[in-house]
Motif scaffolding. Structure first.
Motif, PDB file in Angstrom:
ATOM      1  N   PRO A 118      -3.864   6.318  -2.492  1.00 35.37           N
ATOM      2  CA  PRO A 118      -4.028   4.887  -2.237  1.00 35.37           C
ATOM      3  C   PRO A 118      -4.891   4.228  -3.304  1.00 35.37           C
ATOM      4  N   GLY A 119      -4.872   2.927  -3.318  1.00 32.11           N
ATOM      5  CA  GLY A 119      -5.750   2.190  -4.211  1.00 32.11           C
ATOM      6  C   GLY A 119      -5.017   1.519  -5.347  1.00 32.11           C
ATOM      7  N   PRO A 120      -5.741   0.710  -6.113  1.00 29.26           N
ATOM      8  CA  PRO A 120      -5.127  -0.030  -7.220  1.00 29.26           C
ATOM      9  C   PRO A 120      -4.747   0.886  -8.388  1.00 29.26           C
ATOM     10  N   LEU A 121      -3.932   0.359  -9.269  1.00 34.89           N
ATOM     11  CA  LEU A 121      -3.474   1.134 -10.432  1.00 34.89           C
ATOM     12  C   LEU A 121      -4.549   1.290 -11.502  1.00 34.89           C
ATOM     13  N   GLN A 122      -5.581   0.515 -11.455  1.00 38.31           N
ATOM     14  CA  GLN A 122      -6.697   0.610 -12.405  1.00 38.31           C
ATOM     15  C   GLN A 122      -6.225   0.544 -13.851  1.00 38.31           C
ATOM     16  N   ASP A 123      -5.786  -0.627 -14.255  1.00 34.77           N
ATOM     17  CA  ASP A 123      -5.374  -0.906 -15.639  1.00 34.77           C
ATOM     18  C   ASP A 123      -4.207  -0.050 -16.106  1.00 34.77           C
ATOM     19  N   ASP A 133       0.829  -1.211   0.000  1.00 36.03           N
ATOM     20  CA  ASP A 133       0.000   0.000   0.000  1.00 36.03           C
ATOM     21  C   ASP A 133       0.864   1.262   0.000  1.00 36.03           C
ATOM     22  N   LEU A 134       1.923   1.267   0.827  1.00 39.05           N
ATOM     23  CA  LEU A 134       2.800   2.445   0.872  1.00 39.05           C
ATOM     24  C   LEU A 134       3.501   2.662  -0.460  1.00 39.05           C
ATOM     25  N   LEU A 135       3.913   1.574  -1.107  1.00 38.71           N
ATOM     26  CA  LEU A 135       4.565   1.692  -2.416  1.00 38.71           C
ATOM     27  C   LEU A 135       3.610   2.281  -3.446  1.00 38.71           C
ATOM     28  N   LEU A 136       2.366   1.826  -3.460  1.00 36.92           N
ATOM     29  CA  LEU A 136       1.386   2.370  -4.405  1.00 36.92           C
ATOM     30  C   LEU A 136       1.103   3.844  -4.117  1.00 36.92           C
ATOM     31  N   ARG A 137       1.012   4.208  -2.847  1.00 35.17           N
ATOM     32  CA  ARG A 137       0.809   5.619  -2.498  1.00 35.17           C
ATOM     33  C   ARG A 137       1.994   6.465  -2.954  1.00 35.17           C
ATOM     34  N   PHE A 138       3.203   5.943  -2.733  1.00 40.77           N
ATOM     35  CA  PHE A 138       4.413   6.640  -3.150  1.00 40.77           C
ATOM     36  C   PHE A 138       4.449   6.802  -4.667  1.00 40.77           C
TER      37      PHE A 138
END
Length: 70
Positions: free
Chosen positions: A12-17, A2-7
């Motif tokens: 936050p959340g998925p990359l959505q395609d 989660d922290l990596l995706l936020r960074f």
């Protein structure tokens, strides 16, 4: 994760395609994301994995808040 995706994407959340792209920088020691284009630029000038890991950990821990928002 989660922290990596936020960074990486600034929220936050998925990359959505979206696909994460990697770039490599030969002289800068920092890891930095480009949230709009989902590009993660990684340094290749560290002399050890421990040095890279320390820099990467600090970047994620301090940069995961999304454009300085708490």
């Amino acid at each position: 994760m989660d922290l990596l995706l936020r960074f990486l994407q600034g929220c936050p959340g998925p990359l959505q395609d979206r696909t994460i792209s990697l770039k490599f920088h030969k002289t800068k020691m920092e890891t930095f994301p480009s949230a709009c284009f989902v590009i993660l630029t990684l340094p290749v000038c560290h002399d050890s994995y421990a040095s890279f890991e320390e820099t990467m950990t600090k970047a994620i821990l301090y940069g995961h808040k999304g454009y300085g928002k708490v």
